[in-house]
Scaffold this motif. Structure first.
Motif, PDB file in Angstrom:
ATOM      1  N   SER A   6      -3.272   0.624   2.209  1.00  0.00           N
ATOM      2  CA  SER A   6      -4.009   0.853   1.291  1.00  0.00           C
ATOM      3  C   SER A   6      -5.366   0.878   1.597  1.00  0.00           C
ATOM      4  N   THR A   7      -6.465   1.733   1.034  1.00  0.00           N
ATOM      5  CA  THR A   7      -7.719   1.869   1.640  1.00  0.00           C
ATOM      6  C   THR A   7      -8.773   1.705   0.672  1.00  0.00           C
ATOM      7  N   TYR A   8      -9.827   0.840   0.842  1.00  0.00           N
ATOM      8  CA  TYR A   8     -10.850   0.433   0.398  1.00  0.00           C
ATOM      9  C   TYR A   8     -12.089   1.062   0.788  1.00  0.00           C
TER      10      TYR A   8
ATOM     11  N   GLU B  41      -5.598  -1.982   4.504  1.00  0.00           N
ATOM     12  CA  GLU B  41      -4.520  -2.985   4.255  1.00  0.00           C
ATOM     13  C   GLU B  41      -3.373  -2.265   5.124  1.00  0.00           C
TER      14      GLU B  41
ATOM     15  N   SER C 170     -14.367   2.037   5.977  1.00  0.00           N
ATOM     16  CA  SER C 170     -13.350   1.934   4.970  1.00  0.00           C
ATOM     17  C   SER C 170     -12.718   0.737   5.510  1.00  0.00           C
TER      18      SER C 170
ATOM     19  N   ALA D  12     -15.998   1.360   1.596  1.00  0.00           N
ATOM     20  CA  ALA D  12     -17.312   0.392   1.464  1.00  0.00           C
ATOM     21  C   ALA D  12     -18.354   1.277   0.761  1.00  0.00           C
TER      22      ALA D  12
END
Length: 160
Positions: A143-145, A77, A74, A147
């Motif tokens: 904020s998580t993204y 931000e 992950s 992969a």
């Protein structure tokens, strides 16, 4: 290149040696010498000079996170409530203690830090986020993204 930072004084031979060591840090000096077209003594001297000059900062085993079961990546931000130097220093020191944070960068932009977090799965990530990352000093929002696939990872720098 930043004007206050001198460009490393590397000739073509140093670049060849660094490229070979980047590909295989355990290469025997004799084999490295053969590959770059010098004898062992000057290659060993160049390696010592590159180490002494700080271009080579160490050698390490590169582990497979997949084989270790750390398949979930992950990017997070992080926005801080305080960005004065003391707050940044406290955040930096605390972030360094969290083993799941693989990389951490201070960012100029709409948020303050970008973290690369590696865990076993989403449930493990949720625990790391809730118990470790969100409790770091001065964190106000994240904020998580997640992969989906690593396209390029741990790419060596271009020495040309």
């Amino acid at each position: 290149m930043h004007p206050d930072r001198p460009k490393p004084d590397l000739d073509a031979m140093d670049r060849k040696i660094l490229a070979e060591l980047t590909a295989d840090a355990r290469i025997p000096v004799a084999e490295l010498a053969r590959k770059v077209g010098l004898s062992k003594t000057p290659v060993a001297a160049r390696i010592r000079a590159l180490e002494a000059g700080g271009l080579i900062t160490g050698y390490r085993a590169v582990l497979s996170p997949i084989k270790l079961g750390l398949t979930h990546v992950s990017f997070v931000e992080v926005r801080l409530s305080d960005t004065r130097q003391e707050a940044l220093s406290r955040f930096n020191a605390a972030a360094r203690t969290i083993p799941e944070i693989e990389e951490c960068y201070m960012i100029a932009g709409g948020f303050d830090y970008l973290l690369k977090v590696r865990t076993r799965d989403i449930a493990d990530y949720r625990q790391v986020m809730g118990e470790k990352i969100s409790t770091l000093p001065h964190v106000s929002a994240t904020s998580t993204y997640v992969a989906m696939e690593a396209v390029i990872e741990q790419k060596a720098p271009d020495l040309t």
